[in-house]
Design an enzyme around this catalytic site. Structure first.
Site, PDB file in Angstrom:
ATOM      1  N   ARG A   1      10.454  -7.925  24.857  1.00 45.40           N
ATOM      2  CA  ARG A   1      11.389  -7.156  25.682  1.00 45.40           C
ATOM      3  C   ARG A   1      10.930  -7.257  27.135  1.00 45.40           C
ATOM      4  O   ARG A   1       9.951  -6.648  27.526  1.00 45.40           O
ATOM      5  CB  ARG A   1      11.430  -5.704  25.207  1.00 45.40           C
ATOM      6  CG  ARG A   1      12.145  -4.776  26.156  1.00 45.40           C
ATOM      7  CD  ARG A   1      12.473  -3.434  25.525  1.00 45.40           C
ATOM      8  NE  ARG A   1      11.350  -2.757  24.910  1.00 45.40           N
ATOM      9  CZ  ARG A   1      10.432  -2.033  25.571  1.00 45.40           C
ATOM     10  NH1 ARG A   1      10.486  -1.941  26.887  1.00 45.40           N
ATOM     11  NH2 ARG A   1       9.468  -1.416  24.917  1.00 45.40           N
TER      12      ARG A   1
ATOM     13  N   HIS B   1      12.725  -0.255  27.597  1.00 48.42           N
ATOM     14  CA  HIS B   1      13.350   0.034  26.305  1.00 48.42           C
ATOM     15  C   HIS B   1      14.801   0.449  26.520  1.00 48.42           C
ATOM     16  O   HIS B   1      15.704  -0.042  25.847  1.00 48.42           O
ATOM     17  CB  HIS B   1      12.576   1.132  25.591  1.00 48.42           C
ATOM     18  CG  HIS B   1      13.183   1.560  24.305  1.00 48.42           C
ATOM     19  ND1 HIS B   1      13.157   0.784  23.171  1.00 48.42           N
ATOM     20  CD2 HIS B   1      13.848   2.683  23.967  1.00 48.42           C
ATOM     21  CE1 HIS B   1      13.774   1.403  22.186  1.00 48.42           C
ATOM     22  NE2 HIS B   1      14.205   2.553  22.646  1.00 48.42           N
TER      23      HIS B   1
ATOM     24  N   TYR C   1       2.885   1.593  30.254  1.00 54.96           N
ATOM     25  CA  TYR C   1       2.182   1.263  29.019  1.00 54.96           C
ATOM     26  C   TYR C   1       1.936  -0.231  28.805  1.00 54.96           C
ATOM     27  O   TYR C   1       1.413  -0.626  27.770  1.00 54.96           O
ATOM     28  CB  TYR C   1       2.928   1.834  27.805  1.00 54.96           C
ATOM     29  CG  TYR C   1       4.389   1.432  27.694  1.00 54.96           C
ATOM     30  CD1 TYR C   1       4.770   0.215  27.146  1.00 54.96           C
ATOM     31  CD2 TYR C   1       5.400   2.291  28.128  1.00 54.96           C
ATOM     32  CE1 TYR C   1       6.101  -0.142  27.034  1.00 54.96           C
ATOM     33  CE2 TYR C   1       6.742   1.944  28.028  1.00 54.96           C
ATOM     34  CZ  TYR C   1       7.075   0.732  27.477  1.00 54.96           C
ATOM     35  OH  TYR C   1       8.408   0.379  27.378  1.00 54.96           O
TER      36      TYR C   1
END
Length: 389
Positions: A283, A287, A296
């Site tokens: 990705r 998200h 993160y």
């Protein structure tokens, strides 16, 4: 492809191993498997390679069509992200980086097959002929999805994580009992494999040899949780525990995804039961637009995956082999501009539905209880007439 599909897929993936290298430095970085652990037909550099179990023949025209799909789907996604940032959409789930996984799987479907998406399968929607504005309207909040699932063979988006796998398995069992020669394709992410619904669906699919394929886009993160904190083994290996084959494919290689998904769907239609496909991808964006991936994961990890860009490798192959020229690429970019303009114009011109529209399609026929709720809502709204608040 028929020769491949005529034998059990377990034969195609037996002996397949995955080597694990050191993770990218930094907390939460996923382990990256060596390319030898993947089914791959087109390298990141755009070189065509062969696989002993997954051969595929595509014409020059089909290759150009695949490239066009990839570019147009990405442009749709980029435009939708921009629209959300400008306040035109409530939220958007980007597919940036996952175009090959979705286009390859979508183009593997036959017209009588049915796909069961999550909320990110815009590329699959594109291959099934769904108008991008019918997807955009869902994220703008004006309806629950404007396309016809029966006519398109593309079910409505499912936000409840993993629930679509149960829907797909039940649908596949119905196909089986009807004697239909078609299959269901259930899409899920790596995070969904931790959900009970997904495991229940795979138990039922295995027990009844249902004609369903589970297509997992492993984009490395369940929102912010890296794959290494979800599974001690590669996800495709989990299929063995349910009693059906699993295969890992380079999810950034549209040709490999197309070949593997075609074979799995053909096996399902022929009564060989389900298959689990792990499309190993990444990705590239957040998200959803409410997420901040910089909290993160490291920028260096993203830069490494950019070298595996699914569109760049197809373009390199087309250019190297003389299958496409500058005029073709310019035409694709012009079509992408037209699509972006269509999406922007159509989005900003979408009328807001009346508040009572929420009651229109709850049931096939309105119930007394729902009618009472609507009457109460209408009375409440009427209380604001003439008010300047």
């Amino acid at each position: 492809m028929r020769e491949l599909a005529s034998r059990p897929l377990s034969a195609a993936v037996s002996g397949m191993t995955t080597e694990v290298v050191d993770p990218v430095p930094g907390a939460g970085a996923p382990h990256l498997p060596r390319q030898t652990g993947l089914v791959q037909l087109l390298t990141p550099e755009g070189e065509r390679v062969e696989h002993p179990d997954y051969a595929i023949d595509v014409t020059a025209e089909e290759l150009r069509d695949l490239y066009r799909d990839l570019v147009l789907v990405r442009r749709w996604d980029v435009e939708a992200t921009a629209l959300q940032r400008q306040g035109e959409l409530g939220i958007w789930a980007s597919l940036l980086g996952q175009e090959a996984a979705q286009v390859g799987a979508g183009r593997a479907l036959r017209p009588d097959d049915t796909a069961f998406p999550t909320y990110r399968e815009h590329g699959v929607a594109w291959t099934r002929g769904v108008d991008p504005l019918h997807v955009i309207s869902l994220f703008r909040g004006v309806d629950n999805g404007g396309w016809d699932p029966v006519a398109t063979g593309f079910n409505l988006y499912t936000v409840v994580i993993g629930a679509q796998c149960l829907h797909a398995t039940g649908y596949a069992m119905g196909l089986q009992r009807d004697g239909a020669e078609s299959a269901a394709l259930a899409f899920l992410g790596d995070g969904a494999t931790s959900q009970g619904e997904v495991n229940e669906a795979m138990i039922w699919a295995a027990s009844f040899s249902a004609p369903v394929v589970f297509f997992c886009q492993n984009n490395q993160y369940a929102i912010s949780v890296p794959l290494e904190r979800q599974s001690r083994v590669p996800l495709y290996q989990r299929a063995a525990g349910f009693g059906f084959p699993g295969v890992r494919v380079d999810g950034n290689d549209v040709l490999a995804v197309l070949a593997v998904t075609r074979a799995a769907l053909a096996a399902a239609r022929e009564g060989q039961g389900p298959t689990f496909i792990e499309a190993f991808t990444y990705r590239m964006g957040a998200h959803t637009t409410s997420d901040d991936p910089t909290r993160y994961r490291l920028a260096s990890e993203l830069e490494e995956w950019k070298l595996r860009d699914p569109i760049a490798r197809v373009k390199a192959y087309l250019s190297r082999t003389g299958t496409a020229d500058a005029d073709f690429f310019a035409d694709v970019e012009a079509r992408a501009d037209e699509l972006a303009a269509h999406i922007r114009r159509g989005t900003t011109e979408m009328p807001d539905p009346p508040g009572t529209a929420m009651f229109d399609r709850v049931y096939a026929e309105q119930t007394p209880h729902l009618a009472a709720q609507q009457a109460q809502f209408e009375a409440y709204q009427a209380g604001f007439e003439g008010s300047h608040r």
